[in-house]
Design a protein around this motif. Structure first.
Motif, PDB file in Angstrom:
ATOM      1  N   LEU A 147       0.842  -1.122   0.031  1.00 60.53           N
ATOM      2  CA  LEU A 147      -0.052   0.195   0.102  1.00 60.53           C
ATOM      3  C   LEU A 147       0.892   1.206  -0.024  1.00 60.53           C
ATOM      4  CD1 LEU A 147      -2.763   1.587   0.167  1.00 60.53           C
ATOM      5  CD2 LEU A 147      -2.281   1.351   2.700  1.00 60.53           C
TER       6      LEU A 147
ATOM      7  N   ARG B 100       2.458   1.642  -3.561  1.00 59.69           N
ATOM      8  CA  ARG B 100       1.304   2.132  -4.296  1.00 59.69           C
ATOM      9  C   ARG B 100       0.988   3.631  -4.281  1.00 59.69           C
ATOM     10  NH1 ARG B 100      -1.701  -2.315  -3.231  1.00 59.69           N
ATOM     11  NH2 ARG B 100      -3.248  -1.132  -2.277  1.00 59.69           N
TER      12      ARG B 100
ATOM     13  N   TYR C  93       1.421   6.807  -6.820  1.00 59.13           N
ATOM     14  CA  TYR C  93       0.588   7.695  -7.175  1.00 59.13           C
ATOM     15  C   TYR C  93       1.038   9.082  -6.960  1.00 59.13           C
ATOM     16  CZ  TYR C  93      -2.431   3.370  -6.864  1.00 59.13           C
ATOM     17  OH  TYR C  93      -2.879   2.200  -7.181  1.00 59.13           O
TER      18      TYR C  93
ATOM     19  N   LEU D  50      -7.450   4.076 -11.881  1.00 59.79           N
ATOM     20  CA  LEU D  50      -6.681   4.039 -10.543  1.00 59.79           C
ATOM     21  C   LEU D  50      -7.993   3.404  -9.531  1.00 59.79           C
ATOM     22  CD1 LEU D  50      -3.907   5.267  -8.803  1.00 59.79           C
ATOM     23  CD2 LEU D  50      -6.011   6.316  -7.951  1.00 59.79           C
TER      24      LEU D  50
ATOM     25  N   SER E  43      -8.758  -0.197 -10.080  1.00 60.53           N
ATOM     26  CA  SER E  43      -8.148  -0.842  -9.602  1.00 60.53           C
ATOM     27  C   SER E  43      -7.924  -1.032  -8.083  1.00 60.53           C
ATOM     28  CB  SER E  43      -6.376  -0.364  -9.997  1.00 60.53           C
ATOM     29  OG  SER E  43      -5.707  -1.079  -9.383  1.00 60.53           O
ATOM     30  N   GLU E  44      -8.021  -0.178  -7.334  1.00 54.47           N
ATOM     31  CA  GLU E  44      -7.931  -0.136  -5.774  1.00 54.47           C
ATOM     32  C   GLU E  44      -9.307  -0.538  -5.406  1.00 54.47           C
ATOM     33  OE1 GLU E  44      -5.534   0.487  -3.747  1.00 54.47           O
ATOM     34  OE2 GLU E  44      -4.252   0.853  -5.416  1.00 54.47           O
TER      35      GLU E  44
ATOM     36  N   ASN F 132      -8.803  -4.410  -5.705  1.00 56.47           N
ATOM     37  CA  ASN F 132      -8.105  -4.632  -4.515  1.00 56.47           C
ATOM     38  C   ASN F 132      -8.870  -5.057  -3.095  1.00 56.47           C
ATOM     39  OD1 ASN F 132      -5.730  -5.094  -6.007  1.00 56.47           O
ATOM     40  ND2 ASN F 132      -4.967  -3.092  -5.444  1.00 56.47           N
ATOM     41  N   MET F 133      -9.682  -3.847  -3.322  1.00 59.13           N
ATOM     42  CA  MET F 133     -10.548  -4.043  -1.699  1.00 59.13           C
ATOM     43  C   MET F 133     -11.462  -5.231  -1.799  1.00 59.13           C
ATOM     44  SD  MET F 133     -10.946  -0.059  -1.087  1.00 59.13           S
ATOM     45  CE  MET F 133     -12.269  -0.324   0.102  1.00 59.13           C
TER      46      MET F 133
END
Length: 105
Positions: A50, A53, A57, A90, A93-94, A97-98
């Motif tokens: 995290l 990433r 960003y 973005l 994508s996040e 992931n969650m």
């Protein structure tokens, strides 16, 4: 013609090197994954990833702002449109992931 080839040669070399890295990484993950329990390892380092990433960003945002200030006014709407699509990707994508973390995958 030789001017084009001389400009294209470093790009082709970089593509070849990156392709080789991807192939070696893929083969390593395919054959070594059961032995090293990659899923468990990624779960253990999730906060480090995290931070990684977030660093990427933030670096992208800083680079985009510096590029935005240096570009002529005629190119700025294109950069804003690209930044908007990158923001959408973005977020998707996040969110993915969650959802994977909640599903226990």
């Amino acid at each position: 013609m030789s001017a084009i080839l001389s400009r294209l040669k470093p790009v082709l070399m970089a593509v070849c090197v990156l392709t080789g890295i991807v192939i070696i990484t893929g083969l390593t993950l395919r054959f070594a994954s059961p032995a090293i329990s990659l899923q468990h390892t990624l779960y253990q380092v999730r906060y480090g990833l995290l931070v990684w990433r977030l660093g990427l960003y933030i670096t992208g945002v800083i680079f985009s702002f510096s590029l935005y200030r240096r570009l002529p006014a005629q190119y700025r709407p294109r950069l804003v449109r690209i930044a908007g699509w990158m923001l959408v990707l973005l977020v998707v994508s996040e969110a993915s992931n969650m959802m994977q973390q909640r599903a226990g995958a």
